[in-house]
Design a protein around this motif. Structure first.
Motif, PDB file in Angstrom:
ATOM      1  N   ALA A 299       0.818  -1.204   0.000  1.00 56.80           N
ATOM      2  CA  ALA A 299       0.000   0.000   0.000  1.00 56.80           C
ATOM      3  C   ALA A 299       0.858   1.263   0.000  1.00 56.80           C
ATOM      4  CB  ALA A 299      -0.921   0.002   1.208  1.00 56.80           C
ATOM      5  N   ASN A 300       0.447   2.222  -0.820  1.00 52.96           N
ATOM      6  CA  ASN A 300       1.078   3.536  -0.863  1.00 52.96           C
ATOM      7  C   ASN A 300       0.592   4.342   0.346  1.00 52.96           C
ATOM      8  OD1 ASN A 300       1.782   6.216  -1.394  1.00 52.96           O
ATOM      9  ND2 ASN A 300       1.516   6.002  -3.601  1.00 52.96           N
ATOM     10  N   LYS A 301       1.507   4.761   1.196  1.00 50.82           N
ATOM     11  CA  LYS A 301       1.115   5.449   2.431  1.00 50.82           C
ATOM     12  C   LYS A 301       0.345   6.729   2.163  1.00 50.82           C
ATOM     13  CE  LYS A 301       5.489   7.999   2.985  1.00 50.82           C
ATOM     14  NZ  LYS A 301       6.631   8.250   3.887  1.00 50.82           N
ATOM     15  N   HIS A 302       0.566   7.353   0.992  1.00 54.86           N
ATOM     16  CA  HIS A 302      -0.130   8.600   0.689  1.00 54.86           C
ATOM     17  C   HIS A 302      -1.609   8.376   0.393  1.00 54.86           C
ATOM     18  CE1 HIS A 302       3.648  10.729   0.685  1.00 54.86           C
ATOM     19  NE2 HIS A 302       4.144   9.919  -0.224  1.00 54.86           N
ATOM     20  N   HIS A 303      -1.993   7.148   0.105  1.00 57.94           N
ATOM     21  CA  HIS A 303      -3.385   6.834  -0.218  1.00 57.94           C
ATOM     22  C   HIS A 303      -4.041   5.947   0.830  1.00 57.94           C
ATOM     23  CE1 HIS A 303      -1.993   7.361  -4.656  1.00 57.94           C
ATOM     24  NE2 HIS A 303      -2.339   8.515  -4.119  1.00 57.94           N
ATOM     25  N   THR A 304      -3.376   5.785   1.977  1.00 59.02           N
ATOM     26  CA  THR A 304      -3.862   4.850   2.984  1.00 59.02           C
ATOM     27  C   THR A 304      -4.062   5.564   4.314  1.00 59.02           C
ATOM     28  OG1 THR A 304      -2.561   3.105   1.906  1.00 59.02           O
ATOM     29  CG2 THR A 304      -3.405   2.644   4.115  1.00 59.02           C
ATOM     30  N   PRO A 305      -5.237   5.412   4.940  1.00 61.14           N
ATOM     31  CA  PRO A 305      -5.430   5.995   6.273  1.00 61.14           C
ATOM     32  C   PRO A 305      -4.376   5.485   7.241  1.00 61.14           C
ATOM     33  CG  PRO A 305      -7.520   5.210   5.363  1.00 61.14           C
ATOM     34  CD  PRO A 305      -6.442   4.730   4.443  1.00 61.14           C
ATOM     35  N   GLY A 306      -3.897   6.365   8.110  1.00 62.80           N
ATOM     36  CA  GLY A 306      -2.794   6.039   8.995  1.00 62.80           C
ATOM     37  C   GLY A 306      -3.013   4.786   9.821  1.00 62.80           C
ATOM     38  N   GLN A 307      -4.239   4.578  10.308  1.00 65.07           N
ATOM     39  CA  GLN A 307      -4.495   3.441  11.186  1.00 65.07           C
ATOM     40  C   GLN A 307      -4.473   2.104  10.459  1.00 65.07           C
ATOM     41  OE1 GLN A 307      -6.609   5.794  10.284  1.00 65.07           O
ATOM     42  NE2 GLN A 307      -8.752   5.099  10.207  1.00 65.07           N
ATOM     43  N   HIS A 308      -4.467   2.136   9.114  1.00 64.39           N
ATOM     44  CA  HIS A 308      -4.500   0.889   8.350  1.00 64.39           C
ATOM     45  C   HIS A 308      -3.201   0.603   7.593  1.00 64.39           C
ATOM     46  CE1 HIS A 308      -8.653   0.463   9.310  1.00 64.39           C
ATOM     47  NE2 HIS A 308      -9.058   1.471   8.571  1.00 64.39           N
ATOM     48  N   ARG A 309      -2.205   1.466   7.709  1.00 61.93           N
ATOM     49  CA  ARG A 309      -1.004   1.311   6.896  1.00 61.93           C
ATOM     50  C   ARG A 309      -0.257   0.007   7.177  1.00 61.93           C
ATOM     51  NH1 ARG A 309       0.986   7.638   7.261  1.00 61.93           N
ATOM     52  NH2 ARG A 309      -0.617   8.446   5.831  1.00 61.93           N
ATOM     53  N   GLY A 310      -0.312  -0.449   8.404  1.00 64.95           N
ATOM     54  CA  GLY A 310       0.372  -1.690   8.742  1.00 64.95           C
ATOM     55  C   GLY A 310      -0.200  -2.898   8.028  1.00 64.95           C
ATOM     56  N   ARG A 311      -1.459  -2.830   7.606  1.00 69.91           N
ATOM     57  CA  ARG A 311      -2.100  -3.973   6.968  1.00 69.91           C
ATOM     58  C   ARG A 311      -1.726  -4.099   5.492  1.00 69.91           C
ATOM     59  NH1 ARG A 311      -8.336  -4.098   9.235  1.00 69.91           N
ATOM     60  NH2 ARG A 311      -7.849  -3.976  11.462  1.00 69.91           N
ATOM     61  N   GLY A 312      -1.107  -3.064   4.934  1.00 68.41           N
ATOM     62  CA  GLY A 312      -0.800  -3.093   3.512  1.00 68.41           C
ATOM     63  C   GLY A 312       0.669  -3.301   3.207  1.00 68.41           C
ATOM     64  N   ARG A 313       1.435  -3.744   4.178  1.00 71.84           N
ATOM     65  CA  ARG A 313       2.868  -3.912   3.974  1.00 71.84           C
ATOM     66  C   ARG A 313       3.184  -5.147   3.143  1.00 71.84           C
ATOM     67  NH1 ARG A 313       4.508  -2.789  10.277  1.00 71.84           N
ATOM     68  NH2 ARG A 313       4.215  -0.529  10.265  1.00 71.84           N
ATOM     69  N   PHE A 314       4.330  -5.111   2.492  1.00 77.71           N
ATOM     70  CA  PHE A 314       4.780  -6.264   1.721  1.00 77.71           C
ATOM     71  C   PHE A 314       5.116  -7.422   2.647  1.00 77.71           C
ATOM     72  CE2 PHE A 314       8.687  -8.541   0.375  1.00 77.71           C
ATOM     73  CZ  PHE A 314       8.103  -9.333  -0.611  1.00 77.71           C
ATOM     74  N   SER A 315       4.699  -8.611   2.230  1.00 74.04           N
ATOM     75  CA  SER A 315       5.027  -9.827   2.945  1.00 74.04           C
ATOM     76  C   SER A 315       5.047 -10.976   1.957  1.00 74.04           C
ATOM     77  CB  SER A 315       4.003 -10.105   4.056  1.00 74.04           C
ATOM     78  OG  SER A 315       4.220 -11.380   4.623  1.00 74.04           O
ATOM     79  N   LEU A 316       5.930 -11.934   2.172  1.00 74.90           N
ATOM     80  CA  LEU A 316       5.963 -13.107   1.299  1.00 74.90           C
ATOM     81  C   LEU A 316       4.732 -13.981   1.505  1.00 74.90           C
ATOM     82  CD1 LEU A 316       9.739 -14.137   1.516  1.00 74.90           C
ATOM     83  CD2 LEU A 316       8.538 -13.094  -0.430  1.00 74.90           C
ATOM     84  N   ALA A 317       4.138 -13.903   2.695  1.00 81.36           N
ATOM     85  CA  ALA A 317       2.937 -14.689   2.974  1.00 81.36           C
ATOM     86  C   ALA A 317       1.699 -13.941   2.476  1.00 81.36           C
ATOM     87  CB  ALA A 317       2.826 -14.959   4.474  1.00 81.36           C
ATOM     88  N   ALA A 318       0.745 -14.691   1.942  1.00 83.79           N
ATOM     89  CA  ALA A 318      -0.520 -14.074   1.524  1.00 83.79           C
ATOM     90  C   ALA A 318      -1.313 -13.652   2.753  1.00 83.79           C
ATOM     91  CB  ALA A 318      -1.323 -15.060   0.686  1.00 83.79           C
ATOM     92  N   ALA A 319      -2.045 -12.548   2.623  1.00 83.38           N
ATOM     93  CA  ALA A 319      -2.883 -12.045   3.708  1.00 83.38           C
ATOM     94  C   ALA A 319      -4.339 -12.107   3.293  1.00 83.38           C
ATOM     95  CB  ALA A 319      -2.479 -10.612   4.057  1.00 83.38           C
ATOM     96  N   GLU A 320      -5.221 -12.046   4.259  1.00 84.27           N
ATOM     97  CA  GLU A 320      -6.651 -12.090   3.975  1.00 84.27           C
ATOM     98  C   GLU A 320      -7.209 -10.690   3.832  1.00 84.27           C
ATOM     99  OE1 GLU A 320     -10.651 -13.530   6.271  1.00 84.27           O
ATOM    100  OE2 GLU A 320      -9.041 -15.029   6.046  1.00 84.27           O
ATOM    101  N   GLY A 321      -8.033 -10.468   2.799  1.00 83.10           N
ATOM    102  CA  GLY A 321      -8.675  -9.187   2.581  1.00 83.10           C
ATOM    103  C   GLY A 321     -10.022  -9.104   3.269  1.00 83.10           C
ATOM    104  N   PRO A 322     -10.715  -7.979   3.139  1.00 81.61           N
ATOM    105  CA  PRO A 322     -11.958  -7.759   3.881  1.00 81.61           C
ATOM    106  C   PRO A 322     -13.100  -8.684   3.496  1.00 81.61           C
ATOM    107  CG  PRO A 322     -11.532  -5.974   2.318  1.00 81.61           C
ATOM    108  CD  PRO A 322     -10.298  -6.799   2.367  1.00 81.61           C
ATOM    109  N   ALA A 323     -13.071  -9.276   2.300  1.00 81.34           N
ATOM    110  CA  ALA A 323     -14.150 -10.175   1.878  1.00 81.34           C
ATOM    111  C   ALA A 323     -13.686 -11.634   1.854  1.00 81.34           C
ATOM    112  CB  ALA A 323     -14.663  -9.766   0.500  1.00 81.34           C
ATOM    113  N   GLY A 324     -12.533 -11.914   2.443  1.00 82.36           N
ATOM    114  CA  GLY A 324     -12.022 -13.266   2.439  1.00 82.36           C
ATOM    115  C   GLY A 324     -11.153 -13.585   1.241  1.00 82.36           C
ATOM    116  N   GLU A 325     -10.866 -12.584   0.406  1.00 83.49           N
ATOM    117  CA  GLU A 325      -9.938 -12.780  -0.700  1.00 83.49           C
ATOM    118  C   GLU A 325      -8.512 -12.884  -0.169  1.00 83.49           C
ATOM    119  OE1 GLU A 325     -10.625  -8.246  -0.644  1.00 83.49           O
ATOM    120  OE2 GLU A 325     -11.375 -10.057   0.320  1.00 83.49           O
TER     121      GLU A 325
END
Length: 408
Positions: free
Chosen positions: A44-70
């Motif tokens: 996630a680009n920090k300039h387009h992401t609310p501050g409280q959610h920036r940690g959820r958009g970081r790069f990781s080799l592991a897949a993460a779950e999105g808000p709809a289960g994607e």
């Protein structure tokens, strides 16, 4: 067997952008329709992401779950200069990194690649051919026509990218556009099949705002969105700056957002004396309920596109549907299909002509306190034709049909 689709996009949750809003709701509809969804996207680009959610958009080799289960498969985000060339280089790097990330994810039945980041659809084509599965190209903007009219000077690499985009459009198993005008343009260019799923808005997240009572001569205007070359915002700033603040006239313009032209627009406003007088003010991007507070402050909401670029005749800013959903009066500097959409709302003032003519129109709006009413008819039209959950059902049906044909 559960159908699976892979989406390649340059912007997704937890960012707050127009492409993110479209695809987050479309993905939710696909999930409700029984699809497994893998989203390949840069961190996630920090300039387009609310501050409280920036940690959820970081790069990781592991897949993460999105808000709809994607499942979200992120690549590193290469942050370069906030300029046309810098964004192109960032998008190109992201497109290259998407390919191995997508190929490492579970094998899908279909690949969907979406612009405006042009290298993304090239990455989608590579993935679809490596996997030997159908490719869907989702065209949010009128590319490459828009690049030509903007006189992009990207050298041999830019010309190669333009040729590649046209080639991918012609070779994709399905191209989806957001306006019928651009769909017809693609058909004339030999692209087939082409379907239209317009931009829209999730009305359950958009409040119907109340009218703000104002005195004669007072007018507050709010623009929330990109401060770029495509919006031609300098004409609005100069028009507001030229309106004399005498005889009870008090016309104010609030500019909220970011973009490559923001510093230049601020300089234009300062040179015209609009910053010192308070006629124009600039604010940083906002998210969530703060968006509605700016519109509550305003008497009219602005939507603007250049009218001298032919491709904008078949471009409808996604912001248009949100403004219609709010019920607020809209002041519009648009043409073509965007003007047609706004014609379904009864409280729209269209701007045309030079700076003096725009200033005259705004002064007339200010003089009459009843000229900027709230009206729910635009919201009703959006509910019927541009509500994102319903558009998502249509998108799911298109993908299901393509999958069935591919399996036969």
């Amino acid at each position: 067997m559960t159908p699976r689709v892979q989406l390649l996009t340059h912007s997704y949750w937890p960012e707050r952008t127009a492409p993110q809003r479209r695809w987050e709701r479309l993905v939710a509809s696909l999930r409700q329709d029984g699809w497994a969804v893998d989203v390949v996207v840069p961190a996630a680009n920090k300039h387009h992401t609310p501050g409280q959610h920036r940690g959820r958009g970081r790069f990781s080799l592991a897949a993460a779950e999105g808000p709809a289960g994607e499942r979200l498969h992120r690549t590193p985000y290469v942050l370069l200069r906030n300029s046309r060339a810098g964004r192109f280089a960032s998008d190109l790097a992201s497109g290259v990194l998407m390919v191995p990330r997508a190929l490492a994810a579970p094998r899908p039945d279909l690949v969907v690649a979406t612009v405006p980041a042009l290298p993304t659809i090239c990455a989608g084509w590579v993935v679809s051919r490596c996997r030997r599965i159908p490719l869907v190209v989702d065209m949010r903007d009128a590319w490459p026509e828009l690049a030509r009219e903007a006189e992009v000077r990207a050298g041999p690499l830019g010309r190669l990218m333009e040729a590649a985009v046209i080639a991918v459009q012609r070779r994709a198993e399905l191209v989806v556009t957001v306006t019928e005008g651009f769909a017809q343009r693609l058909r004339e260019r030999g692209v087939s099949p082409v379907e239209t799923i317009s931009n829209g808005v999730a009305l359950d997240q958009v409040p119907l705002l109340e009218h703000r009572r104002r005195a004669p001569g007072e007018l507050r205007m709010a623009y929330l969105g990109n401060h770029g070359e495509s919006q031609a915002l300098e004409r609005l700033i100069l028009a507001v700056a030229s309106i004399p603040r005498t005889g009870g006239l008090d016309v104010r313009l609030r500019m909220v957002g970011s973009g490559t032209q923001k510093d230049q627009l601020r300089e234009i406003a300062a040179s015209a004396g609009a910053l010192a007088s308070g006629a124009v003010e600039f604010c940083e991007p906002v998210h969530g309920d703060e968006v509605w507070e700016h519109y509550r402050w305003a008497d009219t909401a602005l939507v603007s596109l250049r009218t001298d670029w032919a491709s904008f005749a078949w471009t409808v800013p996604s912001k248009t549907f949100e403004l219609m959903g709010l019920g607020k009066h809209i002041t519009a500097a648009v043409t073509g299909e965007a003007a047609w959409v706004l014609g379904h709302a009864e409280n729209v003032t269209h701007l045309s002509g030079d700076t003096a003519q725009i200033a005259e129109t705004l002064a007339a709006l200010a003089a009459d306190p009843t000229s900027t009413p709230v009206d729910p008819r635009g919201r009703s039209w959006v509910a019927e034709y541009a509500d994102l959950p319903e558009l998502g059902k249509r998108y799911a049906a298109l993908l299901a049909d393509l999958r069935d044909r591919a399996q036969r």
